[in-house]
Write a protein that holds these residues in place. Sequence first.
Motif, PDB file in Angstrom:
ATOM      1  N   ASP A 231       0.817  -1.212   0.000  1.00  0.00           N
ATOM      2  CA  ASP A 231       0.000   0.000   0.000  1.00  0.00           C
ATOM      3  C   ASP A 231       0.853   1.265   0.000  1.00  0.00           C
ATOM      4  O   ASP A 231       1.600   1.523   0.939  1.00  0.00           O
ATOM      5  CB  ASP A 231      -0.904  -0.011   1.231  1.00  0.00           C
ATOM      6  CG  ASP A 231      -1.927   1.102   1.239  1.00  0.00           C
ATOM      7  OD1 ASP A 231      -1.901   1.951   0.325  1.00  0.00           O
ATOM      8  OD2 ASP A 231      -2.760   1.114   2.158  1.00  0.00           O
TER       9      ASP A 231
ATOM     10  N   ASN B 245      -0.139   4.146   0.527  1.00  0.00           N
ATOM     11  CA  ASN B 245      -0.638   5.074   1.544  1.00  0.00           C
ATOM     12  C   ASN B 245       0.094   4.918   2.868  1.00  0.00           C
ATOM     13  O   ASN B 245      -0.008   5.791   3.721  1.00  0.00           O
ATOM     14  CB  ASN B 245      -2.148   4.858   1.745  1.00  0.00           C
ATOM     15  CG  ASN B 245      -2.928   5.219   0.502  1.00  0.00           C
ATOM     16  OD1 ASN B 245      -2.902   6.345   0.050  1.00  0.00           O
ATOM     17  ND2 ASN B 245      -3.600   4.239  -0.075  1.00  0.00           N
TER      18      ASN B 245
ATOM     19  N   GLY C  11       0.546  11.003  -6.537  1.00  0.00           N
ATOM     20  CA  GLY C  11      -0.724  10.314  -6.325  1.00  0.00           C
ATOM     21  C   GLY C  11      -0.961   9.184  -7.306  1.00  0.00           C
ATOM     22  O   GLY C  11      -1.941   8.454  -7.179  1.00  0.00           O
TER      23      GLY C  11
ATOM     24  N   ARG D 247      -0.885   5.766  -5.546  1.00  0.00           N
ATOM     25  CA  ARG D 247      -2.085   5.608  -4.715  1.00  0.00           C
ATOM     26  C   ARG D 247      -3.303   5.355  -5.601  1.00  0.00           C
ATOM     27  O   ARG D 247      -4.179   4.548  -5.264  1.00  0.00           O
ATOM     28  CB  ARG D 247      -2.287   6.832  -3.832  1.00  0.00           C
ATOM     29  CG  ARG D 247      -1.220   6.944  -2.748  1.00  0.00           C
ATOM     30  CD  ARG D 247      -1.496   8.085  -1.791  1.00  0.00           C
ATOM     31  NE  ARG D 247      -1.410   9.403  -2.407  1.00  0.00           N
ATOM     32  CZ  ARG D 247      -0.289  10.118  -2.480  1.00  0.00           C
ATOM     33  NH1 ARG D 247       0.828   9.653  -1.973  1.00  0.00           N
ATOM     34  NH2 ARG D 247      -0.294  11.298  -3.040  1.00  0.00           N
TER      35      ARG D 247
ATOM     36  N   HIS E  99      -3.094   1.792  -6.845  1.00  0.00           N
ATOM     37  CA  HIS E  99      -3.475   0.896  -5.745  1.00  0.00           C
ATOM     38  C   HIS E  99      -4.999   0.849  -5.614  1.00  0.00           C
ATOM     39  O   HIS E  99      -5.591  -0.232  -5.483  1.00  0.00           O
ATOM     40  CB  HIS E  99      -2.836   1.374  -4.435  1.00  0.00           C
ATOM     41  CG  HIS E  99      -3.182   0.552  -3.250  1.00  0.00           C
ATOM     42  ND1 HIS E  99      -2.589  -0.656  -2.980  1.00  0.00           N
ATOM     43  CD2 HIS E  99      -4.081   0.755  -2.254  1.00  0.00           C
ATOM     44  CE1 HIS E  99      -3.100  -1.160  -1.870  1.00  0.00           C
ATOM     45  NE2 HIS E  99      -4.002  -0.307  -1.405  1.00  0.00           N
TER      46      HIS E  99
ATOM     47  N   ALA F 172      -6.934  10.561  -6.333  1.00  0.00           N
ATOM     48  CA  ALA F 172      -5.487  10.530  -6.119  1.00  0.00           C
ATOM     49  C   ALA F 172      -4.746  11.181  -7.284  1.00  0.00           C
ATOM     50  O   ALA F 172      -3.816  11.956  -7.075  1.00  0.00           O
ATOM     51  CB  ALA F 172      -5.011   9.097  -5.920  1.00  0.00           C
TER      52      ALA F 172
END
Length: 136
Positions: free
Chosen positions: A31, A33, A55, A58, A61, A74
């Motif tokens: 992840d 994040n 971003g 992210r 993901h 994102a």
Amino acid sequence: MTPEPLPRRLAAPLGVAAGLGVAVTRVAVVDPNRPGSYPACPLLRWTGLYCPGCGGLRGLHALAHGDLGTALGANALAVAGYAAFAVLWTLWLVRAARTGGGMPVAFRPEHVWALAGIVLLFTVVRNLPCGSALVP
């Protein structure tokens, strides 16, 4: 001249898909994040400005987990790029299967300049107060 066998014609597009599949799987499992999962963007770290790719991991993901809304939040430009790549890759695969041909799109200088302009505009707007919706 005899056409190449189908497996040979499909080797390049399927090889690209396999490589990207590994990369997307990594991003889906690890992840972005979570702090420390991936290196921070140097431009953001040193200047406080968001680059056009900030971003993107992210967003990838989120897409890998089926969350289009979070992915767009994102980095909408990256999501559009992922979609465009998927379309172009599909066209490449079909063309390779049918005729053994390569990438079906010939990018002319005006296409490259237009894309560069879109990326520049996205970058500038996301760093202005009015573009806060584009910030990851």
